[in-house]
Design an enzyme around this catalytic site. Structure first.
Site, PDB file in Angstrom:
ATOM      1  N   ARG A   1      -2.346  -3.385 -16.299  1.00 59.37           N
ATOM      2  CA  ARG A   1      -2.715  -3.164 -14.898  1.00 59.37           C
ATOM      3  C   ARG A   1      -3.894  -4.065 -14.514  1.00 59.37           C
ATOM      4  O   ARG A   1      -4.697  -4.457 -15.347  1.00 59.37           O
ATOM      5  CB  ARG A   1      -3.091  -1.700 -14.674  1.00 59.37           C
ATOM      6  CG  ARG A   1      -1.927  -0.756 -14.879  1.00 59.37           C
ATOM      7  CD  ARG A   1      -2.346   0.677 -14.663  1.00 59.37           C
ATOM      8  NE  ARG A   1      -2.859   0.884 -13.320  1.00 59.37           N
ATOM      9  CZ  ARG A   1      -3.705   1.854 -12.987  1.00 59.37           C
ATOM     10  NH1 ARG A   1      -4.140   2.703 -13.885  1.00 59.37           N
ATOM     11  NH2 ARG A   1      -4.117   1.969 -11.736  1.00 59.37           N
TER      12      ARG A   1
ATOM     13  N   ILE B   1      -2.083  -8.538  -5.472  1.00 62.90           N
ATOM     14  CA  ILE B   1      -3.226  -7.678  -5.114  1.00 62.90           C
ATOM     15  C   ILE B   1      -3.435  -6.671  -6.244  1.00 62.90           C
ATOM     16  O   ILE B   1      -2.609  -5.787  -6.443  1.00 62.90           O
ATOM     17  CB  ILE B   1      -2.953  -6.924  -3.790  1.00 62.90           C
ATOM     18  CG1 ILE B   1      -2.620  -7.906  -2.669  1.00 62.90           C
ATOM     19  CG2 ILE B   1      -4.143  -6.041  -3.417  1.00 62.90           C
ATOM     20  CD1 ILE B   1      -2.095  -7.252  -1.393  1.00 62.90           C
ATOM     21  N   ARG B   2      -4.519  -6.825  -6.976  1.00 67.11           N
ATOM     22  CA  ARG B   2      -4.757  -5.979  -8.163  1.00 67.11           C
ATOM     23  C   ARG B   2      -3.452  -5.814  -8.955  1.00 67.11           C
ATOM     24  O   ARG B   2      -3.041  -4.714  -9.330  1.00 67.11           O
ATOM     25  CB  ARG B   2      -5.306  -4.598  -7.750  1.00 67.11           C
ATOM     26  CG  ARG B   2      -6.720  -4.677  -7.191  1.00 67.11           C
ATOM     27  CD  ARG B   2      -7.289  -3.322  -6.845  1.00 67.11           C
ATOM     28  NE  ARG B   2      -6.505  -2.639  -5.836  1.00 67.11           N
ATOM     29  CZ  ARG B   2      -5.824  -1.522  -6.021  1.00 67.11           C
ATOM     30  NH1 ARG B   2      -5.824  -0.925  -7.198  1.00 67.11           N
ATOM     31  NH2 ARG B   2      -5.148  -0.993  -5.040  1.00 67.11           N
TER      32      ARG B   2
ATOM     33  N   CYS C   1       4.570  -4.134  -7.702  1.00 73.36           N
ATOM     34  CA  CYS C   1       3.160  -3.941  -8.058  1.00 73.36           C
ATOM     35  C   CYS C   1       2.944  -2.553  -8.679  1.00 73.36           C
ATOM     36  O   CYS C   1       3.388  -2.338  -9.796  1.00 73.36           O
ATOM     37  CB  CYS C   1       2.277  -4.217  -6.851  1.00 73.36           C
ATOM     38  SG  CYS C   1       0.587  -4.618  -7.322  1.00 73.36           S
TER      39      CYS C   1
ATOM     40  N   HIS D   1       3.997  -8.780  -4.062  1.00 70.25           N
ATOM     41  CA  HIS D   1       4.399  -7.989  -2.894  1.00 70.25           C
ATOM     42  C   HIS D   1       5.248  -8.801  -1.907  1.00 70.25           C
ATOM     43  O   HIS D   1       4.718  -9.269  -0.888  1.00 70.25           O
ATOM     44  CB  HIS D   1       3.157  -7.540  -2.116  1.00 70.25           C
ATOM     45  CG  HIS D   1       2.325  -6.516  -2.800  1.00 70.25           C
ATOM     46  ND1 HIS D   1       2.537  -5.168  -2.671  1.00 70.25           N
ATOM     47  CD2 HIS D   1       1.257  -6.646  -3.628  1.00 70.25           C
ATOM     48  CE1 HIS D   1       1.658  -4.504  -3.377  1.00 70.25           C
ATOM     49  NE2 HIS D   1       0.859  -5.384  -3.973  1.00 70.25           N
TER      50      HIS D   1
ATOM     51  N   GLY E   1       0.748   0.163  -4.206  1.00 67.52           N
ATOM     52  CA  GLY E   1      -0.216   1.200  -3.830  1.00 67.52           C
ATOM     53  C   GLY E   1      -1.111   1.418  -5.033  1.00 67.52           C
ATOM     54  O   GLY E   1      -1.682   0.463  -5.542  1.00 67.52           O
ATOM     55  N   GLU E   2      -1.182   2.628  -5.493  1.00 61.19           N
ATOM     56  CA  GLU E   2      -2.004   2.941  -6.659  1.00 61.19           C
ATOM     57  C   GLU E   2      -1.167   3.839  -7.563  1.00 61.19           C
ATOM     58  O   GLU E   2      -0.859   4.972  -7.204  1.00 61.19           O
ATOM     59  CB  GLU E   2      -3.282   3.649  -6.185  1.00 61.19           C
ATOM     60  CG  GLU E   2      -4.283   3.899  -7.273  1.00 61.19           C
ATOM     61  CD  GLU E   2      -4.695   2.621  -7.988  1.00 61.19           C
ATOM     62  OE1 GLU E   2      -5.045   1.632  -7.325  1.00 61.19           O
ATOM     63  OE2 GLU E   2      -4.628   2.614  -9.237  1.00 61.19           O
ATOM     64  N   SER E   3      -0.794   3.298  -8.717  1.00 57.69           N
ATOM     65  CA  SER E   3       0.188   4.011  -9.546  1.00 57.69           C
ATOM     66  C   SER E   3      -0.329   5.356 -10.055  1.00 57.69           C
ATOM     67  O   SER E   3       0.447   6.301 -10.184  1.00 57.69           O
ATOM     68  CB  SER E   3       0.642   3.128 -10.703  1.00 57.69           C
ATOM     69  OG  SER E   3      -0.459   2.699 -11.467  1.00 57.69           O
TER      70      SER E   3
ATOM     71  N   GLU F   1       7.079  -7.700   0.289  1.00 52.48           N
ATOM     72  CA  GLU F   1       7.076  -6.987   1.581  1.00 52.48           C
ATOM     73  C   GLU F   1       5.876  -7.377   2.441  1.00 52.48           C
ATOM     74  O   GLU F   1       5.823  -7.029   3.606  1.00 52.48           O
ATOM     75  CB  GLU F   1       7.147  -5.465   1.354  1.00 52.48           C
ATOM     76  CG  GLU F   1       5.859  -4.774   0.942  1.00 52.48           C
ATOM     77  CD  GLU F   1       5.453  -5.010  -0.516  1.00 52.48           C
ATOM     78  OE1 GLU F   1       6.112  -5.812  -1.219  1.00 52.48           O
ATOM     79  OE2 GLU F   1       4.454  -4.397  -0.933  1.00 52.48           O
TER      80      GLU F   1
END
Ligand code: GLN
Length: 227
Positions: free
Chosen positions: A123, A154-155, A93, A192, A60-62, A194
């Site tokens: 990051r 992804i990023r 991630c 990822h 997600g976005e940490s 998942e």
């Protein structure tokens, strides 16, 4: 052994995907670890976290995840879960970023982390969402002769430095970059799993969780402080 409760931190990010793959992975574990031996719980509160024997922190976005976790009073309970209780935790991630002792390429003022892995992550190592890619990774911990794992990046962060006395063990690389790491009860991947239909890492990790429960916990190898 009583059923084990596996939590997925559900503040933001790929929660449902992890839960779905965990449910499938549970059916692959050798008996007596049948699916009935596990329950799966989306975690949004300290009391839900307290019910868990192990936890996944998804992608997600940490920075967002840390802000929401702080607001919900979850940051310190998460630190305790990982570093004091020594329960098995896997971050993917953004989850890996959360579990790192330090994160670079972070805006001024930094971001709050949970810690647990004595590593510094960089990051967004490979750029923006547009630069997302899939790479075949050889992951020795899946077993000798296993086919490569499709890593979805992804990023993604990478581990740019194993700090301290090098207690964090490198579990997977992509070229020169460290993309999977483990320190005692704490495991992190840049990519990822998942977002694939490959259950192998989830099966492996659930196996670790079962082992930890059997032996009264995985060794806690005093982890990073978090920011
Ligand atoms: N796919 C992801 O989880 C991206 C992680 C995000 N770039 C972060 O630093 O938190």
């Amino acid at each position: 052994m009583p059923p084990l409760t596996i939590g997925v931190l559900a503040l933001q990010g790929g929660v449902g995907e992890h839960t779905a793959l965990l449910r499938r992975a549970a059916t692959h574990l050798p008996s007596p670890s049948t699916p009935g031996d596990f329950s799966f719980l989306e975690v949004r509160t300290p009391s839900e976290l307290a019910q868990c024997d192990a936890l996944i922190i998804p992608g997600g976005e940490s920075t967002t995840m840390a802000i929401v976790a702080r607001r919900l009073g979850l940051l310190d309970p998460l630190r305790q879960f990982v570093k004091t209780d020594g329960k098995p935790v896997w971050g993917t991630c953004a989850g890996l970023v959360m579990l790192a002792a330090e994160a670079s390429a972070t805006k001024q003022g930094g971001q709050e982390l949970v810690g647990g892995l004595d590593v510094r992550v960089q990051r967004n190592r490979y750029g923006t969402q547009m630069q997302s890619f899939v790479a075949e990774l050889a992951l020795p911990f899946l077993g000798e002769g296993e086919r490569p794992f499709r890593g979805v990046f992804i990023r993604a962060p990478v581990v740019e430095e194993v700090m301290g006395e090098g207690r964090a063990e490198v579990m997977g690389v992509y070229g020169e970059d460290i993309v999977a790491v483990k320190q005692g009860n704490v495991f992190g991947t840049s990519f990822h799993p998942e977002l694939t239909d490959d259950v192998r890492i989830h099966v492996w990790w659930l196996g670790q969780v079962v082992e930890a429960a059997r032996h009264g916990g995985l060794p806690v190898v005093v982890g990073g402080e978090g920011a």
